[in-house]
Structure formats: C-alpha cells, structure tokens
Motif scaffolding. Structure first.
Motif, mmCIF file in Angstrom:
data_model
loop_
_atom_site.group_PDB
_atom_site.id
_atom_site.type_symbol
_atom_site.label_atom_id
_atom_site.label_comp_id
_atom_site.label_asym_id
_atom_site.label_seq_id
_atom_site.Cartn_x
_atom_site.Cartn_y
_atom_site.Cartn_z
ATOM 1 N N ASP A 26 0.838 -1.205 0.000
ATOM 2 C CA ASP A 26 0.000 0.000 0.000
ATOM 3 C C ASP A 26 0.870 1.251 0.000
ATOM 4 O O ASP A 26 0.589 2.223 -0.727
ATOM 5 C CB ASP A 26 -0.926 0.004 1.225
ATOM 6 N N ALA A 29 2.450 1.639 -3.409
ATOM 7 C CA ALA A 29 1.467 2.116 -4.380
ATOM 8 C C ALA A 29 1.240 3.617 -4.230
ATOM 9 O O ALA A 29 1.144 4.362 -5.217
ATOM 10 C CB ALA A 29 0.153 1.360 -4.202
ATOM 11 N N ALA A 30 1.180 4.083 -2.967
ATOM 12 C CA ALA A 30 1.009 5.521 -2.726
ATOM 13 C C ALA A 30 2.216 6.307 -3.216
ATOM 14 O O ALA A 30 2.081 7.390 -3.804
ATOM 15 C CB ALA A 30 0.778 5.765 -1.238
ATOM 16 N N ARG A 32 4.199 5.500 -5.619
ATOM 17 C CA ARG A 32 4.186 5.521 -7.085
ATOM 18 C C ARG A 32 3.271 6.636 -7.598
ATOM 19 O O ARG A 32 3.600 7.339 -8.556
ATOM 20 C CB ARG A 32 3.721 4.165 -7.634
ATOM 21 N N VAL A 33 2.122 6.773 -6.968
ATOM 22 C CA VAL A 33 1.190 7.833 -7.382
ATOM 23 C C VAL A 33 1.809 9.201 -7.135
ATOM 24 O O VAL A 33 1.738 10.113 -7.979
ATOM 25 C CB VAL A 33 -0.148 7.687 -6.626
ATOM 26 N N THR A 34 2.436 9.356 -5.955
ATOM 27 C CA THR A 34 3.070 10.634 -5.621
ATOM 28 C C THR A 34 4.181 10.978 -6.610
ATOM 29 O O THR A 34 4.367 12.140 -6.993
ATOM 30 C CB THR A 34 3.644 10.581 -4.194
ATOM 31 N N PRO A 38 2.931 5.114 -13.104
ATOM 32 C CA PRO A 38 1.624 4.471 -13.330
ATOM 33 C C PRO A 38 1.140 3.749 -12.073
ATOM 34 O O PRO A 38 1.912 3.052 -11.403
ATOM 35 C CB PRO A 38 1.915 3.486 -14.470
ATOM 36 N N ALA A 39 -0.104 3.931 -11.749
ATOM 37 C CA ALA A 39 -0.666 3.298 -10.546
ATOM 38 C C ALA A 39 -0.863 1.802 -10.766
ATOM 39 O O ALA A 39 -1.155 1.354 -11.872
ATOM 40 C CB ALA A 39 -1.993 3.957 -10.194
ATOM 41 N N TRP A 40 -0.702 1.036 -9.683
ATOM 42 C CA TRP A 40 -0.995 -0.398 -9.754
ATOM 43 C C TRP A 40 -2.500 -0.610 -9.746
ATOM 44 O O TRP A 40 -3.239 0.081 -9.027
ATOM 45 C CB TRP A 40 -0.418 -1.110 -8.532
ATOM 46 N N SER A 41 -2.928 -1.573 -10.491
ATOM 47 C CA SER A 41 -4.329 -1.979 -10.372
ATOM 48 C C SER A 41 -4.465 -2.880 -9.147
ATOM 49 O O SER A 41 -3.483 -3.401 -8.617
ATOM 50 C CB SER A 41 -4.765 -2.743 -11.626
ATOM 51 N N ARG A 42 -5.708 -3.052 -8.681
ATOM 52 C CA ARG A 42 -5.931 -3.946 -7.535
ATOM 53 C C ARG A 42 -5.461 -5.363 -7.849
ATOM 54 O O ARG A 42 -4.929 -6.066 -6.990
ATOM 55 C CB ARG A 42 -7.418 -3.946 -7.167
ATOM 56 N N GLN A 45 -1.620 -5.530 -7.639
ATOM 57 C CA GLN A 45 -1.178 -5.484 -6.252
ATOM 58 C C GLN A 45 -1.463 -6.816 -5.546
ATOM 59 O O GLN A 45 -0.645 -7.300 -4.758
ATOM 60 C CB GLN A 45 -1.877 -4.339 -5.510
#
Length: 424
Positions: A26, A29-30, A32-34, A38-42, A45
């Motif tokens: 988690d 993933a945060a 990466r967004v910051t 590219p964001a991970w999909s559910r 993850q």
C-alpha cells in the motif's frame, strides 16, 4: 500441546507477515502515485502480494504448481526446464520456476533450512536433499554434482485410497484386489515393487486400508509419504517414524551428529507392541531390521525398486549383502524367502501422445507367491497373477495350494479360476 502451539505460532506468523506485506505494498502504491508513476491496479497489487507471501512462507514460484489439483509430479532439470505430470497421466511443459539456476539453488537452500516439519542441510558439502514439504509433498533435489539443479516434487493425490479405487482406475482387477485384500487380512507379508513413480506408495496405502482398525501399526520412512498417522478414523493406532540425516563432521563411528536411521527406528519399534511394520521403501541395509520384523510377527508391508516381481527378491538380497561381510548370500536368500510371502509388481508405461505430450499409465503386471525351496535358487515362486503378452492387466494364473485358505478372508477362489480361464 507443543505441536499445536508451534502450528498456531506458524499461522500467526504468516498472518502477521501478510499484514506487513499488504502495508508495504500500500505504501509503495502511494509512493508511485506521488512520484507520477503508473498506478498499480488492484489485480496487480494482489498478484504481487501473493508472490511475496509465497516466496517468504511458501514455495515461491513452485507454489502455484503444487497448489494445482491437476499436477501430480513436478520434474525440474534446470530453472527453465520444467515438466509436469498431470493426474490424467499426461506429461506437459511447465513454466520456469526461477530466473536462474543460482536463484533456484538459493531458494532450495532456504527451503531446506526453514522447514517446520524436518529441516535438512543442502550445500556443496551436502549436495543432495530429500525433504517432506510442509504441505505433505515429497521433494528430492540435487545440485553441484549435477550439470544443473535437479528437482522432483511428488504430490500424493490419493492419500485415502482403497483397492476398490485402484480397480476403478484400471490398476488391477477385482479378482486381484480380492486376493490382496484377503492376503493382508490373513497377515501375509507383502513387498510392492516397481520403477520410480510407478505408484508403489499408493498401492501400499490401499493395502493398509485392509488392516483391521484394532491393530497397532508402525510406519518407517525416510520422509513421511504414507500419512497413515493422519487418518485416525481408519487407523486409530499408528506410530510413525521418520529418518533424520545428521549434520557436521562424522564421528569415530562414521555417523554425523543427530543422524537417525530406519534401522534404528525398526529396532526401537520392537518395544511398541506393534501388530504391523510398514517400511515405506527398502533401499539398503535396513532390510535386515525389516526381516527381523517379518520374522518376529506377520503381515508386514514394504516397497522396493525392481524391474520385475522376481527381480525384487534379488534386489532385497543385494540390500542385505550391503550390510557387511557377516551377511552371506545364502543367509540373505533363506531369510527373504522365509519372511516374504507375496511380491506385487506395479508397471509404469510412458507412451507418446498428441501435441508433443506423453502419457503415463500404471498397472499391476504380476503377483507372485514366494516360498523357501529350489536348492539352486534358494526360493520358489509361483505366478498367482500375470499379464498376458500385449495386455495391461494381470489375470489369474496358478494359485499355490497354501493360498486356498484365503477364502476364509473373503477371497473368491471360484472367481479366480474363472478369471484364469484361457491363460497360457
């Protein structure tokens, strides 16, 4: 209580590890967004979480193969050379289980050291590994002495199996099953022989299912495979021994610290008031202890590797001679011929199939009875069942007179004679 507590602790550790993995992913993933990545999909993850958990607590990239109910055996001759034997007998290619041979070896070393059931050494000084995995499968591996790391994982899908189940699978006939069931109940000592992977252990489980529940059973294995001690509703009294390799340098007696052999287990078992001794596999000098067990009681069951039923006798003689010069050839033959009543041979056949696959099939090819006699050989055999040329099933042949009393234990002698009509 100690075993239950250790299992609870292992479960708690895995749950805690799962929570930590989720928190770390988690956080990643945060991040990466910051960072604008590219964001991970559910789904991505979740897949990553499972992969990390398998690497830490399971079998890594082997775990999905072991969890697949269609996979019977996993055969590895290098990290990217994987063959899978399926439950329907097909042999197919499998996915790579590591990114390199070095990675595969490192994982095997880690796996051997962290096993909760029986940790074992695996290194250049100990280049072979035989391990019972936490889920009950058996792993055999070699490295450093082979061109590439080699691994075979055997999954026993038929833990709770009966002779009737094997009849339904085409492994043997109803009449042969009736004969073997009666022989077990009559406390005849039986050896199951065949090639590696022929299904010997499965047949032994089916034979053990015929043992009356009031009898005390001892099992002796290098790695637990029979699992009779895990079936209390079928076998309420089971003492299960597992051999243990030693570690470190050998002492003056040639043994490593902590070593515990099948021979020692069999010797100790004489104080446990056993009714039956079941040896998972006879490969060496433990045959002497097994013969003592057979001579002390009756109704023992064991397995060995051999190309034919009669060849199993020669194999066991060789095993006995390996114990040392105090065992003579004549003694070995006399002891084996006196102790063993029946040898069952299980045949393994591999034929080419469609789409570059291979098909495996297993069946009982012959059942012989053994008795002392014939001065030249030291023993006499009679083929109670044998497969006719070009067939894949053993049918009735010649029944030794001393086995006609098996009708008292449910063997249908009349059906036997009908089954043998037309035999050469």
């Amino acid at each position: 209580m100690g075993t239950d507590r250790s299992r609870a602790t292992a479960t708690e550790q895995r749950e805690q590890g799962r929570r930590i993995i989720t928190e770390l992913l988690d956080a990643e993933a945060a991040d990466r967004v910051t960072a604008g990545a590219p964001a991970w999909s559910r789904q991505e993850q979740a897949v990553t979480a499972v992969a990390v958990e398998d690497a830490l607590f399971g079998l890594g990239r082997l775990q999905p193969l072991v969890d697949d109910d269609q996979v019977e055996n996993i055969i590895i001759t290098g990290h990217d050379q994987v063959r899978l034997e399926l439950t329907d007998g097909r042999l197919i290619d499998g996915p790579a289980v590591a990114d390199s041979d070095r990675e595969l070896i490192d994982f095997l070393v880690f796996l051997a050291s962290r096993s909760e059931v029986n940790a074992r050494p695996f290194s250049e000084a100990q280049p072979r590994l035989h391990l019972r995995l936490d889920g009950g499968a058996r792993l055999a591996a070699a490295a450093w002495v082979t061109p590439r790391p080699s691994v075979v994982i055997r999954r026993h899908r038929l833990n709770r199996v009966t002779l009737a189940d094997l009849v339904a699978l085409g492994t043997l006939t109803d009449v042969a099953a009736s004969f073997l069931a009666a022989a077990v109940k009559a406390r005849r000592s039986i050896v199951v022989a065949g090639a590696q992977g022929a299904g010997k252990t499965t047949l032994v489980r089916a034979l053990c299912a015929q043992i009356p529940p009031h009898e005390a059973i001892g099992t002796f294995e290098t790695e637990y495979e029979l699992h009779l001690h895990e079936m209390p509703e079928q076998h309420p009294i089971v003492f299960a021994w597992e051999a243990r390799p030693g570690s470190g340098e050998r002492g003056p007696d040639g043994r490593q610290a902590g070593e515990f052999t099948l021979s020692e287990a069999l010797f100790d078992s004489f104080r446990f008031n056993l009714s039956r001794q079941i040896v998972g596999e006879v490969r060496g000098h433990e045959i002497l202890a097994m013969l003592k067990a057979m001579e002390s009681g009756a109704g023992s069951i064991s397995t060995t590797h051999a190309r034919t039923a009669e060849g199993a006798i020669g194999k066991l003689v060789t095993c006995a001679l390996e114990a040392g010069p105090h065992v003579t050839h004549d003694y070995a033959i006399r002891a084996i011929a006196s102790a063993i009543d029946i040898v069952v041979h299980v045949h393994l056949d591999t034929t080419p199939g469609p789409d570059d696959t291979w098909q495996r099939r297993r069946w009982v090819s012959e059942i012989i009875t053994v008795a002392p006699g014939e001065r030249e050989k030291g023993y006499a055999i009679q083929h109670a069942f044998r497969a006719r040329p070009g067939t894949a099933v053993a049918t009735a042949h010649v029944l030794d007179d001393t086995y006609r009393d098996l009708d008292a234990y449910g063997f249908d002698v009349e059906a036997y004679h009908r089954d043998g009509q037309g035999a050469p």
